[in-house]
Design a protein around this motif. Sequence first.
Motif, PDB file in Angstrom:
ATOM      1  N   ASP A   1      47.097  30.705  33.660  1.00 32.21           N
ATOM      2  CA  ASP A   1      45.638  30.618  33.625  1.00 32.21           C
ATOM      3  C   ASP A   1      45.151  29.201  33.329  1.00 32.21           C
ATOM      4  OD1 ASP A   1      46.618  30.615  31.063  1.00 32.21           O
ATOM      5  OD2 ASP A   1      44.983  31.808  30.222  1.00 32.21           O
TER       6      ASP A   1
ATOM      7  N   ARG B   1      40.318  32.543  39.549  1.00 37.98           N
ATOM      8  CA  ARG B   1      39.797  32.232  38.208  1.00 37.98           C
ATOM      9  C   ARG B   1      38.319  32.598  38.113  1.00 37.98           C
ATOM     10  NH1 ARG B   1      42.827  27.719  39.352  1.00 37.98           N
ATOM     11  NH2 ARG B   1      40.966  26.479  39.833  1.00 37.98           N
ATOM     12  N   ALA B   2      37.586  32.368  39.202  1.00 33.20           N
ATOM     13  CA  ALA B   2      36.167  32.703  39.214  1.00 33.20           C
ATOM     14  C   ALA B   2      35.959  34.211  39.083  1.00 33.20           C
ATOM     15  CB  ALA B   2      35.519  32.187  40.495  1.00 33.20           C
TER      16      ALA B   2
ATOM     17  N   ARG C   1      37.936  36.267  37.592  1.00 32.59           N
ATOM     18  CA  ARG C   1      38.252  36.622  36.203  1.00 32.59           C
ATOM     19  C   ARG C   1      37.091  36.253  35.277  1.00 32.59           C
ATOM     20  NH1 ARG C   1      44.404  34.485  36.766  1.00 32.59           N
ATOM     21  NH2 ARG C   1      45.392  36.481  37.318  1.00 32.59           N
ATOM     22  N   ASP C   2      36.487  35.082  35.520  1.00 36.27           N
ATOM     23  CA  ASP C   2      35.331  34.680  34.711  1.00 36.27           C
ATOM     24  C   ASP C   2      34.178  35.660  34.892  1.00 36.27           C
ATOM     25  OD1 ASP C   2      36.748  32.503  33.838  1.00 36.27           O
ATOM     26  OD2 ASP C   2      35.795  31.082  35.218  1.00 36.27           O
TER      27      ASP C   2
ATOM     28  N   ALA D   1      34.795  38.828  33.006  1.00 38.31           N
ATOM     29  CA  ALA D   1      34.579  38.671  31.568  1.00 38.31           C
ATOM     30  C   ALA D   1      33.108  38.828  31.206  1.00 38.31           C
ATOM     31  CB  ALA D   1      35.097  37.301  31.120  1.00 38.31           C
ATOM     32  N   GLU D   2      32.207  38.496  32.136  1.00 41.37           N
ATOM     33  CA  GLU D   2      30.774  38.582  31.886  1.00 41.37           C
ATOM     34  C   GLU D   2      30.177  39.933  32.297  1.00 41.37           C
ATOM     35  OE1 GLU D   2      28.667  36.405  30.487  1.00 41.37           O
ATOM     36  OE2 GLU D   2      30.300  34.999  30.027  1.00 41.37           O
TER      37      GLU D   2
ATOM     38  N   ILE E   1      29.285  34.526  41.035  1.00 46.72           N
ATOM     39  CA  ILE E   1      30.077  33.335  41.383  1.00 46.72           C
ATOM     40  C   ILE E   1      29.286  32.410  42.305  1.00 46.72           C
ATOM     41  CG2 ILE E   1      32.164  32.524  42.569  1.00 46.72           C
ATOM     42  CD1 ILE E   1      33.502  35.168  41.624  1.00 46.72           C
TER      43      ILE E   1
ATOM     44  N   ARG F   1      26.924  30.302  40.226  1.00 44.44           N
ATOM     45  CA  ARG F   1      27.486  29.387  39.236  1.00 44.44           C
ATOM     46  C   ARG F   1      28.630  28.518  39.775  1.00 44.44           C
ATOM     47  NH1 ARG F   1      25.650  33.919  37.350  1.00 44.44           N
ATOM     48  NH2 ARG F   1      24.519  34.049  35.344  1.00 44.44           N
TER      49      ARG F   1
END
Length: 284
Positions: free
Chosen positions: A96, A213-214, A216-217, A220-221, A237, A240
Amino acid sequence: MTTLPADDALTAQQREVQRFLGRCLLRLQQYEKLMKAIVAHHEISATGLPLASNQEQRIADAASKTLGTLVGALFGSYVTTDESDGATSESDERDDVISFKFKMTLRMSVEDYDRTQSDLKELVLLRNNLVHHFIDQHDLWSLDGCRCAQDTLTAAYSRIDQHFEQLRGWAEHMDQARRLAAEFAQSDAFRDLVIHGIAPDGSVDWPSAGIVRALRDAAAELAIDGWTPVASAGRWIAERLPEHLPAKYGCSSWRQVVHESRLFELRYRDVGGQRAAWYRAKQN
């Protein structure tokens, strides 16, 4: 012609020995300095965003090494054989975390590798003898002894200089590779490879892909009970992280990204009478 007194002649010869020895030691210092530069700079690595290099630490580590240790560090790392399988050493890199490593090598035949390594071990022995044992090995209180010492130092300088010219050739080879690497590092292809996980041939290394990664981000939100709506994640995504969109990775939709990466579970639910895709990271 005036003949110098014996004491003056001896003093003159001793000064010549000192000059010859100093010349050898200065050349050895030049050699060691160049060797430290090669050991420190033939491998470049960085981690994180923005990428943070460990180069200062490598330079400091090389600066503290003796010539013998430097030779040991050079062989098998920068100088390799044609039979090397190219395997990299184990590291503590995490999936990660973005990381980048660039390593330059000089490949030789096994015979050349063994001969060169043996020659450099002899150079280390020569250096140690000059620094620590020279006055024990030569009678510097006689004219014949001084002349013998000068002959030894002349031969030693020739050997040291040959090794220095060889090392300078290696350094020029490495510098050329570094310039080519620097040009590549400033290219869009490099950014795609390091930041996005997209190789020059268009293939995607999904575990290191920026779009993964995006996702996963976004999860998380936006996750609800561990699951995230694919459509909501896509909008999040796009707002941002607009450089991480499906088309860049050869996909026509966010669902295709989730499917192609093989890093997420995909499930469909009925939401308001419509079929909607949800995802979550695969459980280990």
